[in-house]
Design a protein around this motif. Structure first.
Motif, PDB file in Angstrom:
ATOM      1  N   ILE A 259       0.852  -1.180   0.000  1.00 10.90           N
ATOM      2  CA  ILE A 259       0.000   0.000   0.000  1.00 10.90           C
ATOM      3  C   ILE A 259       0.894   1.238   0.000  1.00 10.90           C
ATOM      4  N   ILE A 260       0.945   1.902  -1.135  1.00 13.14           N
ATOM      5  CA  ILE A 260       1.763   3.100  -1.296  1.00 13.14           C
ATOM      6  C   ILE A 260       0.848   4.153  -1.900  1.00 13.14           C
ATOM      7  N   LYS A 335      12.677  14.841  -3.247  1.00 14.77           N
ATOM      8  CA  LYS A 335      11.719  14.046  -2.481  1.00 14.77           C
ATOM      9  C   LYS A 335      10.449  13.873  -3.292  1.00 14.77           C
ATOM     10  N   LEU A 336       9.593  12.950  -2.830  1.00 14.97           N
ATOM     11  CA  LEU A 336       8.330  12.661  -3.479  1.00 14.97           C
ATOM     12  C   LEU A 336       7.196  12.750  -2.467  1.00 14.97           C
ATOM     13  N   ASP A 337       6.052  13.233  -2.926  1.00 17.28           N
ATOM     14  CA  ASP A 337       4.874  13.342  -2.076  1.00 17.28           C
ATOM     15  C   ASP A 337       4.132  12.013  -2.094  1.00 17.28           C
ATOM     16  N   ILE A 338       4.559  11.083  -1.250  1.00 19.91           N
ATOM     17  CA  ILE A 338       4.013   9.726  -1.267  1.00 19.91           C
ATOM     18  C   ILE A 338       4.279   9.064   0.082  1.00 19.91           C
ATOM     19  N   ASN A 339       3.382   8.162   0.469  1.00 18.56           N
ATOM     20  CA  ASN A 339       3.510   7.492   1.771  1.00 18.56           C
ATOM     21  C   ASN A 339       3.296   5.989   1.651  1.00 18.56           C
ATOM     22  N   THR A 349       7.036  10.640   4.617  1.00 18.23           N
ATOM     23  CA  THR A 349       7.501  10.717   3.234  1.00 18.23           C
ATOM     24  C   THR A 349       9.005  10.446   3.143  1.00 18.23           C
ATOM     25  N   GLU A 350       9.763  10.862   4.126  1.00 15.19           N
ATOM     26  CA  GLU A 350      11.207  10.599   4.115  1.00 15.19           C
ATOM     27  C   GLU A 350      11.491   9.112   4.256  1.00 15.19           C
ATOM     28  N   GLU A 351      10.797   8.443   5.202  1.00 13.51           N
ATOM     29  CA  GLU A 351      10.974   7.000   5.368  1.00 13.51           C
ATOM     30  C   GLU A 351      10.499   6.255   4.122  1.00 13.51           C
ATOM     31  N   THR A 352       9.407   6.731   3.540  1.00 11.39           N
ATOM     32  CA  THR A 352       8.884   6.108   2.323  1.00 11.39           C
ATOM     33  C   THR A 352       9.893   6.202   1.190  1.00 11.39           C
TER      34      THR A 352
END
Length: 458
Positions: A259-260, A335-339, A349-352
């Motif tokens: 699930i992303i 970086k990307l806007d995603i979780n 978002t950083e860990e993702t």
């Protein structure tokens, strides 16, 4: 930044990891999806600019590129592996169809030829005759949109056709037939897939195959993103709440899709492969899925992954070939806007980003657009595997570059790469298939409307 236009005004057809001193993260290789390598701390010394030609676009990523020079082939710049130049190939027969030929399917002594404007021809190559098999006016024939692919399943007597319709939806329709002898009498069964496509109609994907492994039709869907700077920070190809930038199964499968999310509340798709930009051509062979993914401004890549290791991520837009978007375009604070969701818990978002970085599977090989000052490679077009027992290239996956027309043969067992140049230009290739019939070795379609039977001169 210069971005490629492959078919002007009509069709826009169409990473090993970069390690810098600032970021030491190891990208996984195929077979390591379930057993990730942990990051290691190493120091990479500064490398001087090579003595061979280096395009200014490649200077930020010179550490990621390996060069091999040839006399009879264009120099190779790309992944680190054994690369050789052998022989040549030529077109020994041409069958003329209509312009806008975008795809082919070889099935039961017939070649199904897909014309973008809305026609599929059935070509009997043994008797050298052709007839219209399918025709539709409900086609959006604009840029990359149009009629795109056909697949046939003998196991359940169905066929599937993919296209972008006049409502700007990428759709797949399934039809039934009684037997292959009566396949021309197919009747509509059901719609398997719909995905809205937005203008500009670029990076549509739309190739469809029948998967014996999954017993399902599989469809490629591009990122539908204009080839601009936003492409490198567009999170959608990595988000499993969207079909874009994926290869998806068209029936429900019991697979553990991560699930992303880029947005909230959307349904998780049957995403077998994600993190792709424009996976126009792909195919299945035994227990492998082979994907040719068209790059943005620098690299083209071929991905080979075991079907048992799916679903898997191939890294776009974090990676393009063997380099990171961050390094290619010198993007600060990338970086990307995603979780990512772990046990229903959203991580930052950083860990993702770090997790997606590490889990991305390396391409089996990639090549750079700018190998010399005068040569330009443009887009990788797949693809098939040579299975002729009499060929020295048996078990080689074959792809072709749309601009130079060079064949790239990747040996599935040795992992070595062979370049084979054409005797003369053959046109803008849109597909290439293995075709051992005692006369030719391969068959290729061109956007100019020619079905070419090719012979490799060893």
């Amino acid at each position: 930044m210069k971005y490629k236009t492959l078919f002007p005004l009509i069709l826009l057809f169409f990473i090993s990891c970069n390690q810098s001193n600032q970021e030491q993260v190891v990208r996984v290789s195929e077979g390591q999806v379930d057993n990730l390598i942990e990051p290691t701390e190493t120091t990479i010394s500064t490398v001087d600019v090579p003595t061979y030609y280096l395009n200014e676009k490649n200077i930020p990523i010179q550490n990621d590129l390996y060069h091999t020079s040839f006399d009879s082939c264009i120099d190779f710049l790309g992944s680190n592996q054994k690369v050789s130049c052998e022989g040549s190939y030529e077109s020994i027969k041409s069958v003329v169809f209509e312009e806008g030929m975008v795809n082919t399917l070889i099935h039961n002594n017939h070649i199904y030829v897909v014309i973008k404007k809305g026609v599929i021809y059935k070509y009997d190559y043994e008797n050298d005759n052709k007839s219209i098999f399918f025709e539709s006016e409900n086609i959006l024939n604009k840029q990359e949109a149009g009629l795109l692919g056909i697949a046939i399943s003998d196991s359940n007597n169905t066929l599937a056709i993919s296209y972008v319709n006049s409502d700007s939806l990428l759709v797949v329709d399934r039809y039934k037939y009684e037997s292959y002898e009566k396949i021309n009498q197919f009747v509509f069964d059901k719609r398997l897939f719909e995905q809205e496509m937005k203008n500009p109609y670029t990076h549509i994907g739309g190739n469809i195959i029948w998967s014996k492994y999954f017993q399902s039709y599989l469809l490629s869907v591009g990122d539908n993103q204009e080839p601009n700077e936003f492409s490198r920070v567009n999170p959608v190809p990595l988000a499993t709440d969207s079909n874009l930038g994926k290869i998806v199964a068209l029936k429900d499968l019991d697979i553990d899709v991560p699930i992303i999310r880029h947005s909230e509340g959307d349904k998780i798709v049957n995403a077998l492969a994600f993190g792709l930009r424009n996976p126009w051509q792909f195919f299945e062979y035994r227990d492998y899925l082979i994907i040719a993914d068209v790059g943005l401004s620098i690299n083209e890549e071929l991905n080979v992954v075991k079907l048992a290791n799916l679903p898997a991520s191939f890294g776009w837009p974090i990676f393009e070939g063997g380099s990171t978007s961050k390094d290619i375009d010198n993007i600060e604070d990338y970086k990307l806007d995603i979780n990512y969701y772990i046990n229903s818990n959203k991580i930052s978002t950083e860990e993702t980003f770090n997790k997606l970085y590490k889990e991305s599977v390396n391409p089996s090989f990639f090549y750079n657009h700018y190998p010399t000052e005068n040569d330009y490679r443009a887009a990788i077009i797949g693809g098939d595997i040579i299975l002729d027992n009499d060929s020295k290239y048996i078990f080689n996956i074959v792809t072709v570059d749309i601009n130079t027309n060079e064949l790239f043969l990747y040996n599935l067992t040795s992992r070595e790469l062979t370049l084979i140049p054409p005797i003369e230009k053959i046109g803008s290739t849109t597909s290439i298939r293995s075709f051992s019939n005692g006369l030719s070795d391969l068959v290729a379609s061109t956007f100019e409307g020619n079905l070419l039977f090719l012979k490799i001169n060893e």
